[in-house]
Design a protein around this motif. Structure first.
Motif, PDB file in Angstrom:
ATOM      1  N   TYR A 153       0.145  25.830  62.876  1.00 25.94           N
ATOM      2  CA  TYR A 153       0.702  25.014  61.803  1.00 25.94           C
ATOM      3  C   TYR A 153       1.129  25.948  60.679  1.00 25.94           C
ATOM      4  CZ  TYR A 153      -1.120  20.769  63.981  1.00 25.94           C
ATOM      5  OH  TYR A 153      -1.371  19.731  64.849  1.00 25.94           O
ATOM      6  N   GLU A 154       0.259  26.926  60.415  1.00 26.87           N
ATOM      7  CA  GLU A 154       0.578  27.936  59.402  1.00 26.87           C
ATOM      8  C   GLU A 154      -0.057  29.253  59.849  1.00 26.87           C
ATOM      9  OE1 GLU A 154       0.445  28.578  54.567  1.00 26.87           O
ATOM     10  OE2 GLU A 154      -0.993  27.225  55.508  1.00 26.87           O
ATOM     11  N   GLU A 182      -5.190  20.317  53.363  1.00 31.77           N
ATOM     12  CA  GLU A 182      -4.621  20.562  54.689  1.00 31.77           C
ATOM     13  C   GLU A 182      -4.377  19.253  55.430  1.00 31.77           C
ATOM     14  OE1 GLU A 182      -6.571  25.006  55.542  1.00 31.77           O
ATOM     15  OE2 GLU A 182      -7.329  23.255  56.615  1.00 31.77           O
ATOM     16  N   TYR A 196       3.672  20.862  57.336  1.00 30.35           N
ATOM     17  CA  TYR A 196       3.722  22.203  57.930  1.00 30.35           C
ATOM     18  C   TYR A 196       4.959  22.400  58.811  1.00 30.35           C
ATOM     19  CZ  TYR A 196      -1.086  23.031  56.400  1.00 30.35           C
ATOM     20  OH  TYR A 196      -2.208  23.207  55.641  1.00 30.35           O
TER      21      TYR A 196
END
Length: 679
Positions: A339-340, A367, A376
């Motif tokens: 996602y990151e 988050e 994201y």
């Protein structure tokens, strides 16, 4: 040898030694109704006067006379077992004796009679036998004395009365009936003690067997406690309770057992109805338990696992994991999805650590808000949030303030029934993974689970659980996340107890066993940025709003020199559902700064040159103060008071410098005070 002695007990002792060729030793005796040990022991006249009686027992006339010269009224003890070639059957009640006769037939004439008028049968010890004081399958109230035991011999006098011969002195020991020897063989479920290194330890047992072992031990404890409650007369309690206590201690210390933390309390409760301040006293009960513990520990061995556990472990080994070898040429490389990158993977187990009250829960909510709204750059997903520290209304307010899609965030409880009553409890992942898996199948949109805090929902107690148990739990959860292709985020505190916290490498700040950071490969750490750290990191004091940073921590996928993420955490008020919520925290992401890395943060936690000079100056002033003050001895508390008035430094600095200078320290008799000096 002519036995020209007036002391009846000495004469009997010499007969045992020289006619029967039996090694003997002295026991305590009774005087004016009190045992010569001087305590309310409950075993008046029946316990050894000397330490190490097993080795000290002798047939030497000189040694025996020396004992009875010193203790003229001493009772006589005779060790049983293969050393003296005899074992003794001891009847404590008529009911047990009648039952024994019904099992093996008539017994020979008794050799001696106890102080309570019940028979003792002396038999020849079978050659090569391994007979101890274990009762085997003898009826309740019938005891045996073999290897490791002893018998009180006539004409000894205990607190219950005199021991005597049933007829005349008997020179020949009776041969034991075969049926009696059969009864003395270990019961099918009774085994010899074994080397502790040969059994499986409780921490190493598979999770599914630990519960069964705990139930087995609990049932065994209940059975032994019930035996105590059924005991009747004093002599019966004296003999039987020691054996029961030995059984309980064996269960307590067995490596495969979870132990019995409340053993003393349970034994006292089982005996509570019998206290009479004469024989049945709380002190005596605890002494009996302590004696049993010493005896069991002295063997250096342990009770083996029950047969069913051995078989279960064997089956698990046969049906368990199979070794598979795979050549890397046959393995398909699959890139890790993010996602990151490298902070938040799409699936697997990921941790988050930080000091208390730093904003870890707020980071989780930040988050989750991005995950549920596509923040994201991937399609929105649903998440489960397992939380402990806030109530649902506060969590809802924090999610709303963070901008989460509330329809995609689920809380989860387990509803159960107990005695027709329904109740809800928190999820316990050790027990509820199957239930959780079923929910994931019903709700395929759920792709992440946030666990806040990790220990509570994973069922980990780091004060009791060992590293192997914690590792097994984490690996099981990690396997669950990979198998179900979801992200599981676990929260953990950083260490609180280290005196050298500022000197530790950042990954070592994660509290608890190393298993946490070894199993979880992505474990970023949040750290608050106060004014001091703000300056050390070189942040612009006028324009930079950073008060929280996220470092890579332990991360196998992040390069050295990875820039820390910078955040601003603030508290705001929020109106929701016609209610006003105050001090709701939320995060604002401020980006990254090329100058803030984990390596620079590590360096910043040490002393600056200015701080080092200040500390050295404080130390020198403290040394000077001690030399001026301690020209004579003074109470330490007086020295501390004088030091505090001068405002030179902390009391800790004073004590450390006093230790470094070698200040003499002398305790003041009758108090907790200490005298210091002179230097």
């Amino acid at each position: 040898m002519a036995l020209t002695v007036e002391n009846v007990k000495l004469k009997a002792a010499l007969v045992y030694a020289h006619v029967w060729r039996l090694a003997i030793f002295p026991l305590h005796d009774m005087a004016d109704g009190t045992c010569s040990c001087g305590e309310e022991c409950g075993r008046g006249g029946k316990h050894p006067r000397i330490a190490g009686w097993q080795k000290e027992a002798t047939t030497s006339e000189r040694k025996i006379r020396r004992w009875w010269d010193h203790w003229p009224n001493a009772n006589i003890g005779i060790p049983t077992g293969d050393a003296n070639g005899l074992f003794v059957l001891d009847a404590d009640n008529q009911e047990g004796l009648d039952e024994l006769v019904s099992l093996i037939g008539e017994l020979p004439a008794p050799t001696t009679v106890s102080a309570r008028g019940l028979p003792h049968y002396w038999f020849r010890f079978p050659e090569g036998a391994d007979m101890t004081n274990r009762r085997g399958r003898l009826p309740l109230g019938i005891d045996v004395r073999g290897n490791g035991g002893y018998v009180v011999a006539p004409p000894s006098v205990s607190h219950r009365g005199e021991y005597r011969w049933s007829t005349d002195y008997v020179i020949e020991l009776a041969e034991p009936p075969e049926k009696l020897l059969d009864l003395l063989k270990p019961a099918q479920n009774e085994k010899k003690l074994v080397d502790p290194n040969t059994v499986t330890w409780y921490d190493a047992l598979p999770n599914d067997l630990r519960g069964r072992v705990a139930d087995y031990v609990a049932n065994a404890i209940d059975a032994e406690m019930h035996k105590i409650e059924l005991l009747g007369c004093d002599d019966e309690w004296d003999n039987e309770s020691f054996k029961i206590d030995c059984n309980l201690v064996e269960l307590d210390i067995a490596p495969w057992s979870p132990g019995i933390p409340d053993l003393e309390d349970r034994i006292l409760k089982a005996n509570a109805g019998k206290y009479d301040n004469e024989g049945w006293t709380e002190t005596r009960v605890l002494k009996k338990l302590e004696s049993a513990r010493k005896k069991v520990l002295s063997t250096g061995q342990t009770r083996p696992e029950p047969d069913w556990l051995v078989e279960a472990l064997r089956q698990q080994t046969n049906n368990g994991p199979v070794v598979e070898l795979s050549a890397f040429s046959d393995i398909k490389a699959t890139p890790l999805e993010w996602y990151e990158e490298p902070w938040l993977p799409v699936k697997g187990l990921r941790g988050l650590a930080g000091p208390p009250d730093t904003g870890k829960s707020t980071m989780f909510i930040h988050e989750m808000a991005k995950l549920t709204t596509g923040g994201y750059g991937k399609p929105p997903i649903s998440v489960i949030y397992l939380f402990k520290e806030d109530d649902e209304s506060v969590v809802k307010a924090r999610l709303k303030l963070a901008g989460a899609d509330l329809s995609k965030v689920y809380s989860m409880k387990i509803r159960e029934k107990l005695d027709e009553m329904s109740y809800t409890r928190d999820v316990m992942l050790k027990e509820d993974l199957k239930r959780l898996e079923q929910e994931l199948k019903r709700h395929s949109e759920i792709k992440a689970i946030y666990i806040d805090p990790g220990n509570s929902f994973l069922g980990i107690n780091e004060d009791k659980d060992g590293s192997s148990e914690i590792r097994a739990t984490l690996e099981r959860v990690q396997h669950f996340a990979r198998t179900n292709e979801i992200l599981m985020c676990v929260m953990k505190h950083t260490r609180k107890d280290s005196k050298d916290l500022d000197k530790l490498p950042v990954p070592s700040l994660i509290s608890g066993y190393q298993a946490w950071s070894e199993v979880i490969r992505i474990f970023p750490i949040l750290w608050p940025v106060n004014e001091k750290l703000h300056d050390k990191l070189g942040l612009d004091p006028f324009h930079d709003r950073t008060n929280l940073i996220m470092l890579r921590g332990k991360n196998n996928y992040a390069p050295h020199g990875l820039r820390a993420q910078q955040y601003r955490i603030d508290a705001e008020s929020l109106m929701m559902d016609d209610a006003q919520f105050q001090n709701v925290t939320r995060l604002e992401y401020l980006g990254t700064d090329a100058n803030i890395t984990q390596e620079k943060f590590q360096d910043s936690k040490g002393e600056t040159q200015e701080e080092q000079k200040s500390r050295e100056k404080q130390g020198n002033k403290t040394d000077e103060f001690l030399r001026e003050t301690l020209v004579a001895s003074l109470l330490r508390k007086v020295v501390i008071e004088l030091y505090e008035k001068k405002d030179i430094g902390t009391v800790r600095t004073l004590k450390n410098r006093a230790k470094a200078l070698g200040v003499p320290s002398t305790p003041v008799p009758g108090s907790n005070e200490v005298m210091w000096g002179p230097l």
